[in-house]
Enzyme design. Structure first.
Site, mmCIF file in Angstrom:
data_model
loop_
_atom_site.group_PDB
_atom_site.id
_atom_site.type_symbol
_atom_site.label_atom_id
_atom_site.label_comp_id
_atom_site.label_asym_id
_atom_site.label_seq_id
_atom_site.Cartn_x
_atom_site.Cartn_y
_atom_site.Cartn_z
ATOM 1 N N LYS A 126 38.803 47.702 38.806
ATOM 2 C CA LYS A 126 40.077 47.652 39.123
ATOM 3 C C LYS A 126 40.264 46.607 40.416
ATOM 4 O O LYS A 126 40.244 47.059 41.395
ATOM 5 C CB LYS A 126 40.670 49.118 39.648
ATOM 6 C CG LYS A 126 40.219 50.273 38.604
ATOM 7 C CD LYS A 126 39.117 51.087 39.063
ATOM 8 C CE LYS A 126 39.046 52.331 38.474
ATOM 9 N NZ LYS A 126 39.068 52.372 37.183
ATOM 10 N N HIS B 24 35.260 48.715 33.787
ATOM 11 C CA HIS B 24 36.124 49.712 34.387
ATOM 12 C C HIS B 24 36.599 49.232 35.840
ATOM 13 O O HIS B 24 37.110 50.047 36.614
ATOM 14 C CB HIS B 24 34.986 51.057 34.712
ATOM 15 C CG HIS B 24 35.875 52.045 34.862
ATOM 16 N ND1 HIS B 24 35.526 52.790 36.281
ATOM 17 C CD2 HIS B 24 36.455 53.036 34.267
ATOM 18 C CE1 HIS B 24 36.395 53.953 36.406
ATOM 19 N NE2 HIS B 24 36.920 54.043 35.182
#
Length: 484
Positions: free
Chosen positions: A404, A402
């Site tokens: 970024k 997850h």
């Protein structure tokens, strides 16, 4: 007979009236789309949908097609007041010892969003929820003046209730506590959870509350930011929401791999400024001179110059997408990207392809299976054209990726809430820090290399041989990429 004819004419009158109203509505919407001078491909797509999908096309447009670009978040007067308390430093960028590419990035951030460059900050990196929440709870428990907390998702689970209890305890100790949560992101959370905060005296509000009649006009715009500011001197930003799955992987995954930062130093002013704008946008009082304390970097953490950039559907420019594009275009050695969803705009995909074709080491890491099956297939639809240009694609197998993160060459990196997809670039309110530091760059690069050991590289041959049924699903789902 006369009754039958009367009924027929009455029904015809209703039918033709409805048809005229529908036609007028469709033509009006098409006029609005054309007047906004959008991307021709997107404009044509919406016109096609409106013609080919009667009724459904209008509903889809109401939910996903409207634009609020250039809408002011707050008044110019209030923005000036907040800027005064932000006290951005005057820095001679050419004396910082940065590369020319980094200086251009700083200039671009300043032009796009009036984003100042803050030198001499400390950065602590978290790659798992357990360590991040341990640090966050410790900092929250030591708060003395204010806590400003903003998360896309604030779950009513073990960690959510634990943080809620800390917030209530700190409020009772005289700390000013404010909470922003996204209404769509927290749809599954019972309202009683947030009512408990409010009844305890905490200022907790949803961002763009989705309710009738505003349901259709708000559901597509989500505040995806994950920010916390404590006493105006400690800041958190990254990809982790407040939920147990960031600690234990949840029901679907063995683990949940994410990246979050703890920041100290003058850049915390920028986090406070961002929160204050969102707070005022929600109709709350302007946070003037809120917890104006001394910003002391952590001596044990690496130092870095940092810019904070926010973007959203109200922005004049696609701020973060533009920064990504400039960073990729300026890369000379490497581009490393970690993202849960890989749905790049055409411009960003071309930038990655051009970099790879110019023999820059371009690597993109995505989860083999994300928390959304549709987004997994949509991401897969971009792999073939990426591989063709020489972009290296890796699928992370150890759990849900997850993070970024973007790492460019040896000096630049970005971490925040922005996924590499259409929604983050165009529909969500996002925030990323852009970090100019060789030390932080190397730390994030080492984390990327460690994640490579738990990933598999996709080869062109392997990808060509995937099942035809999968290719078909990817192609169909890709059509929905702009609204996923």
């Amino acid at each position: 007979m006369f009754e039958t004819l009367s009924t027929y004419f009455n029904m015809s009158w209703v039918y033709y009236t409805f048809l005229c109203i529908y036609a007028a509505t469709t033509i009006t919407i098409i006029g609005v789309i054309l007047s906004e001078n959008r991307n021709p491909v997107k404009s044509l797509a919406w016109v096609t949908v409106l013609f080919l999908l009667p009724i459904v096309g209008i509903i889809l447009y109401i939910f996903f097609g409207r634009s609020i670009k250039n809408k002011r978040m707050i008044s110019r007067r209030n923005r000036r007041k907040l800027r005064k308390y932000e006290r951005s430093p005057n820095v001679d960028k050419h004396s910082l010892g940065l590369t020319e590419e980094s200086i251009q990035m700083i200039n671009l951030g300043g032009t796009l969003a009036a984003s100042p460059y803050y030198p001499d900050n400390s950065v602590e990196i978290f790659t798992d929820g357990a360590s991040k929440f341990a640090a966050l709870k410790r900092d929250l428990q030591h708060a003395r003046h204010s806590i400003n907390l903003q998360y896309y998702i604030f779950e009513d689970d073990a960690i959510g209730r634990e943080i809620c209890d800390i917030l209530v305890e700190r409020h009772n100790a005289g700390v000013e506590v404010r909470v922003i949560y996204d209404h769509v992101g927290s749809f599954n959370v019972k309202s009683s959870f947030f009512k408990k905060m409010k009844s305890a005296g905490i200022h907790a509000y949803p961002f763009l509350k989705v309710s009738f009649p505003q349901f259709g006009t708000r559901i597509n715009w989500r505040n995806h930011r994950k920010i916390c500011i404590i006493d105006g001197s400690i800041g958190y930003i990254g990809g982790m929401n407040i939920a147990d799955r960031y600690i234990d992987g949840g029901k679907k995954f063995a683990s949940w791999r994410d990246t979050h930062l703890r920041l100290t130093g003058p850049v915390v002013r920028a986090l406070r400024y961002s929160f204050a704008i969102d707070w005022n946008f929600m109709g709350q009082p302007l946070l003037e001179n809120d917890s104006d304390h001394i910003y002391r970097p952590d001596v044990n953490a690496p130092r870095a110059g940092i810019q904070l950039l926010t973007s959203g559907p109200t922005s004049q420019w696609s701020n973060i997408a533009f920064m990504f594009h400039k960073a990729i275009a300026g890369a000379k050695k490497r581009v490393y990207i970690q993202t849960p969803y890989f749905l790049p705009t055409e411009g960003l995909l071309k930038a990655l392809q051009v970099a790879a074709l110019a023999h820059v080491d371009v690597r993109v890491m995505i989860p083999r299976r994300s928390d959304s099956l549709m987004l997994t297939y949509a991401s897969y639809s971009y792999i073939a054209e990426s591989l063709k240009a020489g972009i290296k694609i890796y699928v992370y197998d150890a759990g849900m990726l997850h993070a970024k993160t973007m790492i460019i060459d040896d000096e630049f990196a970005s971490v925040g809430s922005t996924n590499f997809d259409f929604r983050s670039f165009e529909c969500n309110f996002e925030s990323n820090v852009f970090i100019y530091s060789r030390e932080v760059n190397e730390q994030l690069s080492e984390i990327f290399r460690q994640d490579l050991e738990q990933s598999a590289r996709i080869t062109p041959f392997e990808w060509r041989e995937r099942p035809y049924s999968q290719k078909t699903i990817e192609s169909i789902v890709r059509l929905l990429s702009p609204i996923l």
